[in-house]
Design a protein around this motif. Structure first.
Motif, mmCIF file in Angstrom:
data_model
loop_
_atom_site.group_PDB
_atom_site.id
_atom_site.type_symbol
_atom_site.label_atom_id
_atom_site.label_comp_id
_atom_site.label_asym_id
_atom_site.label_seq_id
_atom_site.Cartn_x
_atom_site.Cartn_y
_atom_site.Cartn_z
ATOM 1 N N ILE A 59 0.837 -1.202 0.000
ATOM 2 C CA ILE A 59 0.000 0.000 0.000
ATOM 3 C C ILE A 59 0.871 1.250 0.000
ATOM 4 N N HIS A 60 1.931 1.238 0.775
ATOM 5 C CA HIS A 60 2.844 2.388 0.808
ATOM 6 C C HIS A 60 3.490 2.602 -0.564
ATOM 7 N N ASP A 69 -0.272 11.088 -0.343
ATOM 8 C CA ASP A 69 0.291 11.127 1.006
ATOM 9 C C ASP A 69 -0.077 9.861 1.770
ATOM 10 N N ALA A 70 0.819 9.449 2.636
ATOM 11 C CA ALA A 70 0.594 8.229 3.415
ATOM 12 C C ALA A 70 -0.447 8.439 4.510
ATOM 13 N N LEU A 137 -4.788 0.406 -4.597
ATOM 14 C CA LEU A 137 -5.431 1.456 -3.802
ATOM 15 C C LEU A 137 -6.949 1.448 -3.957
ATOM 16 N N ARG A 138 -7.442 1.045 -5.105
ATOM 17 C CA ARG A 138 -8.910 0.928 -5.258
ATOM 18 C C ARG A 138 -9.447 -0.188 -4.364
ATOM 19 N N GLU A 139 -8.690 -1.274 -4.223
ATOM 20 C CA GLU A 139 -9.125 -2.357 -3.340
ATOM 21 C C GLU A 139 -9.113 -1.918 -1.883
ATOM 22 N N GLU A 140 -8.188 -1.045 -1.529
ATOM 23 C CA GLU A 140 -8.080 -0.592 -0.145
ATOM 24 C C GLU A 140 -9.063 0.522 0.191
#
Length: 141
Positions: A59-60, A69-70, A137-140
């Motif tokens: 993810i990072h 941004d994280a 990122l879409r999954e998260e």
């Protein structure tokens, strides 16, 4: 090839027939065992298997690739906007696309075909990374 076809087990032959291969019958082959029941509904597989949560490093890395941004929470619209910005820069065809459509790329002073091919391959790799980051990122989100 016929030489390899004789090495198939009955189960392998059945699976190949279920997939749509047209294999000739062999001597001593059981017709009932090889018959495919077309009336039975086949269970449909989901388009993708859920993999569970991704690890924090993935993810990072995805956030870094898209320039997010994280600390900010993920929103699908922001992920899509970051994806569009990055893909426009990284896509190999971006240089040759103008406002009016495709245009010839400007000639470089010294043309080196190997350098050009390497650049295009690296840009293709960058596009692949950006697409991966978008999916993660879409999954998260």
């Amino acid at each position: 090839p016929p030489a390899n076809r004789c090495r198939l087990t009955p189960r392998e032959r059945l699976r190949m027939r279920e997939m749509g291969f047209c294999l000739p019958r062999q001597d001593g082959e059981n017709e009932d065992a090889m018959a495919v029941d077309d009336s039975a509904p086949t269970p449909e597989r989901p388009a993708r298997r859920p993999q569970g949560r991704r690890n924090a490093a993935a993810i990072h890395a995805a956030r870094r690739l898209l320039g997010l941004d994280a600390e900010t929470p993920l929103v699908v619209a922001e992920v899509e906007e970051a994806f569009r910005r990055r893909i426009l820069v990284a896509h190999p065809d971006h240089e040759t696309m103008g406002a009016t459509g495709p245009q010839p790329a400007p000639q470089q002073a010294v043309e080196d075909p190997t350098a050009s091919a390497l650049t295009n391959r690296m840009r293709g790799w960058a596009v692949s990374q950006i697409m991966w980051a978008r999916r993660v990122l879409r999954e998260e989100a």
